[in-house]
Design an enzyme around this catalytic site. Structure first.
Site, PDB file in Angstrom:
ATOM      1  N   ASP A   1      37.109  47.953  39.798  1.00  0.00           N
ATOM      2  CA  ASP A   1      37.430  48.173  38.216  1.00  0.00           C
ATOM      3  C   ASP A   1      36.710  48.644  36.734  1.00  0.00           C
ATOM      4  O   ASP A   1      37.081  49.701  36.560  1.00  0.00           O
ATOM      5  CB  ASP A   1      38.271  46.987  38.086  1.00  0.00           C
ATOM      6  CG  ASP A   1      39.586  46.642  39.036  1.00  0.00           C
ATOM      7  OD1 ASP A   1      39.574  47.411  39.246  1.00  0.00           O
ATOM      8  OD2 ASP A   1      39.848  45.004  39.244  1.00  0.00           O
TER       9      ASP A   1
ATOM     10  N   HIS B   1      44.472  49.539  42.477  1.00  0.00           N
ATOM     11  CA  HIS B   1      45.340  48.350  41.258  1.00  0.00           C
ATOM     12  C   HIS B   1      45.547  48.709  39.837  1.00  0.00           C
ATOM     13  O   HIS B   1      45.115  49.989  39.661  1.00  0.00           O
ATOM     14  CB  HIS B   1      44.434  47.293  41.687  1.00  0.00           C
ATOM     15  CG  HIS B   1      43.737  46.238  41.033  1.00  0.00           C
ATOM     16  ND1 HIS B   1      45.354  45.241  40.166  1.00  0.00           N
ATOM     17  CD2 HIS B   1      42.757  45.500  39.606  1.00  0.00           C
ATOM     18  CE1 HIS B   1      45.230  44.464  39.780  1.00  0.00           C
ATOM     19  NE2 HIS B   1      43.732  44.368  39.269  1.00  0.00           N
TER      20      HIS B   1
END
Length: 350
Positions: A84, A109
């Site tokens: 991320d 995600h």
């Protein structure tokens, strides 16, 4: 309202015919996505830094490997599977300047889309296929003719083919064998972070660590404490997976059940703390705290890693786990997972 779930017959692989899919990153999820899609007949290229240690892993498994910029320039679908905290930099430096007009951007995600760290222009379809399991399980289940469930979402759909593309990707991954549940980037991101912080990691881990400390501080043998607060947890979770909380309860003794019902460790105060942490997830406070720390070189993250890797329970676990014959097969899975995570995965596309 019942969740919308798609299965094998709902996806059409022909949607991906003539399209090239770039998998950005070759960590836990990256290797599973690349190999599963390749074995489903999809034209796959892996995007990595030329100096990444993952380049050799990907090439050894017969995959085409190019730089992130080169892979992005020729792809019709770009699945971003880097960690991320690195995605927005990779997007800004390597993907956005090179992406083809109208190419789809995909994620496993919703973090960077939901919190606005990545903002593709409106002509790009944006979708998510998020497996509910680690990459080595996604790959193993695919190879066995099964699949790992996914949650799927479409954030931008300029051409009206976003869902067809999403389900085709999910089918190529092997996920529709198990099922794909419709969600949104917002719902996936917030519930995923909440589950990690309050139950799966921040909840269970802290319960195990604190339970171990209470018993050993009271003079009980560390080995016995480990059995009671850590080892047996796996068996209970297996029962939950098979038949829910009720099966886990009736599989235990009446004494254990009664202790469950009258337990006051997890109480309304705990609920209030969970609600507080959910609010921090919803308003972006947690995301900002995490990204700010990462941008500063992750000093707080590294401090916490060091602290919790040296918990007392970790000095007992390795010796006891070696006693469990049924863990032997799991060692292979752990080795496989570790080969695609840790320092290699973190360095994959930086």
């Amino acid at each position: 309202m019942a969740a919308q779930i798609w299965y094998e017959n709902d996806g059409d692989l022909s949607v991906l015919e003539g399209k090239k899919v770039a998998i950005i990153g070759y960590g836990s999820q990256g290797h599973a996505h690349a190999l599963n899609l390749r074995d489903s007949g999809v034209d796959v290229v892996v995007g990595l830094r030329p100096t990444s240690k993952s380049v050799d892993f990907a090439k050894e498994q017969g995959l085409e490997v190019k730089s992130v910029a080169e892979a992005s320039a020729e792809a019709d679908v770009i699945m971003i599977l880097a960690p991320d905290q690195y995605q927005r930099t990779i997007w800004a430096n390597d993907i956005e300047p090179n992406i083809k007009p109208g190419a789809a951007v995909a994620f496993a995600h919703g973090f960077n889309i939901h919190y606005g760290y990545i903002k593709p222009s409106e002509d790009h379809p944006v979708f998510m296929v998020a497996p509910k399991g680690p990459g080595h399980i996604v790959r193993r289940e695919y190879a066995a003719g099964r699949g790992v469930p996914v949650v799927v979402a479409v954030e931008q759909d300029p051409r009206g083919d976003g869902w067809a593309l999403t389900l085709a990707y999910a089918k190529a991954l092997g996920a529709l064998r198990a099922g794909a549940i419709k969600t949104t980037f917002k719902e996936e991101t917030e519930t995923d972070l909440f589950g990690e912080q309050n139950v799966l990691m921040g909840g269970v881990n802290k319960l195990v660590e604190m339970g171990f400390e209470v018993l050993t501080d009271a003079g009980y043998q560390p080995e016995i404490a480990y059995f009671e607060v850590c080892h047996e947890l796996k068996m209970l979770v297996d029962l939950m997976n098979e038949g829910g909380l009720n099966k886990a309860r009736w599989s235990c003794s009446d004494t254990a059940q009664y202790g469950d019902y009258v337990n006051t460790v997890i109480n309304e105060d705990c609920r209030k703390r969970m609600e507080y942490h959910l609010q921090r997830i919803q308003d972006g406070s947690f995301a900002k705290e995490f990204i700010d720390d990462q941008d500063a070189g992750a000093p707080h993250f590294k401090e916490l890693q060091e602290k919790y890797s040296n918990e007392r329970i970790e000095t007992v676990g390795p010796k006891l786990r070696a006693m469990f014959s049924w863990n032997k097969d799991g060692v292979k899975d752990a080795d496989e997972a570790n080969s695609f995570t840790g320092k290699i995965a973190r360095a994959q596309v930086q």
